[in-house]
Design an enzyme around this catalytic site. Structure first.
Site, mmCIF file in Angstrom:
data_model
loop_
_atom_site.group_PDB
_atom_site.id
_atom_site.type_symbol
_atom_site.label_atom_id
_atom_site.label_comp_id
_atom_site.label_asym_id
_atom_site.label_seq_id
_atom_site.Cartn_x
_atom_site.Cartn_y
_atom_site.Cartn_z
ATOM 1 N N ASP A 129 -11.099 2.488 4.012
ATOM 2 C CA ASP A 129 -11.422 1.066 3.871
ATOM 3 C C ASP A 129 -12.941 0.856 3.788
ATOM 4 O O ASP A 129 -13.401 -0.232 3.439
ATOM 5 C CB ASP A 129 -10.894 0.286 5.092
ATOM 6 C CG ASP A 129 -9.572 -0.417 4.810
ATOM 7 O OD1 ASP A 129 -9.299 -0.695 3.621
ATOM 8 O OD2 ASP A 129 -8.828 -0.693 5.766
ATOM 9 N N LYS A 135 0.836 -1.204 0.000
ATOM 10 C CA LYS A 135 0.000 0.000 0.000
ATOM 11 C C LYS A 135 0.874 1.260 0.000
ATOM 12 O O LYS A 135 0.597 2.227 -0.718
ATOM 13 C CB LYS A 135 -0.940 -0.025 1.222
ATOM 14 C CG LYS A 135 -2.031 -1.097 1.076
ATOM 15 C CD LYS A 135 -2.769 -1.404 2.366
ATOM 16 C CE LYS A 135 -3.721 -2.586 2.138
ATOM 17 N NZ LYS A 135 -4.436 -2.995 3.352
ATOM 18 N N GLN A 184 -4.485 -1.620 9.545
ATOM 19 C CA GLN A 184 -4.352 -2.946 8.938
ATOM 20 C C GLN A 184 -4.925 -4.017 9.888
ATOM 21 O O GLN A 184 -4.548 -4.082 11.047
ATOM 22 C CB GLN A 184 -2.868 -3.236 8.650
ATOM 23 C CG GLN A 184 -2.619 -4.536 7.918
ATOM 24 C CD GLN A 184 -3.232 -4.558 6.519
ATOM 25 O OE1 GLN A 184 -3.092 -3.619 5.743
ATOM 26 N NE2 GLN A 184 -3.930 -5.644 6.199
#
Ligand code: NDP
Length: 279
Positions: free
Chosen positions: A110, A43, A87
């Site tokens: 997200d 990422k 994460q």
């Protein structure tokens, strides 16, 4: 496809910068899970490629939940950050739900916050969760029609299966969701014109479980004993019957990252427009 999307985003980021708006993403990682490390690095690399500023906050595995909340509160308040990504998975002492709820919905790139999940249900969303959005982009860019098709999703997680089903429904698919208690899975998967598999079970979908000409999208990422990556579909047997199939690795994974970049740029654009008094 993911490269095309990233190239377009690079231009958008350059345009925003010309207008005085930089684009920033904070990536938070807790503990030393090797798979999480690989995802976080990928990422960050994508951010670099596109011109997005990224900063990593790596916390030890024994971090207290309150410490993470404090960090997120600080990141929420920073105008130079448009996205906050925590994460997953998090260590056991930390509630993932509480942490997700702490992220400002406008920076939740997200799209896991309940506000964003609710918006996905109604179809009036700013961000889509990256993996299902990546699957939809793959389908659209391949010229595959969803309307009226039998769509079967294997898996009902909050981050993949459920939002995936909703996006296919928004595109007018006839959607069936399967899970671990589904009886006669093969009977259901054989009906699918479009089959999305997100179960985390290596090669569980074999050629005899799909119909001729089906589109098979394999979300699964399973690390085998020999360290190789395998999808949830048995590629060779499915590819013999499928009209189209995504490989693992190199299919949904890169699209997921491209969609994370897209959400971050969208967030920056919304912040820029809001600052100028535009809706
Ligand atoms: P979860 O473990 O949260 O969910 C798995 C789902 O699959 C559950 O709903 C479960 O059912 C269902 N399931 C498990 N076994 C079976 C079975 N034998 N038959 C039918 N259904 C089954 O996983 P995620 O949704 O987070 O991830 C799924 C896969 O996708 C993983 O391999 C993950 O690594 C991968 N992934 C890949 C991404 C990418 O970028 N390519 C991003 C995110 C995930 P039940 O609810 O009944 O337990």
């Amino acid at each position: 496809m993911s490269q095309r999307i990233k190239n377009a985003l690079k231009n958008e980021v350059a345009q925003l910068k010309e207008n005085g708006k930089s684009v920033g993403l904070a990536v938070v990682i807790v503990g030393d899970d090797p798979a999480s490390r690989v995802y976080v690095n990928a990422k960050k690399k994508a951010c670099e490629e596109i011109g997005i500023y990224s900063e990593e906050h790596a916390l030890p595995g024994d971090t207290a939940e309150e410490t993470l909340w404090d960090l997120i509160a600080r990141l929420n308040g920073r105008a130079d950050l448009d996205g906050i990504l925590v994460q997953l998975p998090l260590p056991k002492q930390i509630s993932e739900e509480a942490v997700i709820n702490a992220i400002a919905p406008s920076k939740d790139v997200d799209a896991f916050h309940p506000v964003n999940v609710g918006k996905i249900m109604t179809g009036n969303f700013d961000f889509l969760p990256c993996t299902p959005a990546g699957v939809m982009a793959l389908i659209a860019e391949s010229g595959i029609e969803v309307e009226g098709k039998e769509c079967v999703v294997v898996g009902r997680s909050n981050i993949v299966g459920k939002p995936m089903s909703m996006l296919l429904l928004h595109r007018h698919g006839t959607v069936t969701i399967c899970h671990s208690r589904t009886r006669n899975l093969a009977e259901v998967t054989r009906r699918a014109d479009i089959l999305v598999v997100a179960a985390g079970r290596p090669e569980m979908i074999t050629g005899d479980m799909i119909k001729d000409g089906a589109v098979v999208i394999d979300v699964g990422m399973n690390r085998l004993e020999d360290k190789k990556l395998a999808g949830d579909a048995h590629f060779e047997s499915c590819a013999r019957k499928a009209a189209a199939i995504t490989p693992v690795p190199g299919g949904v994974g890169p699209m997921t990252i491209a969609m994370l970049m897209k959400n971050t740029v969208t967030s920056a654009t919304l912040a820029y427009n809001a600052a100028r008094g535009e809706v």
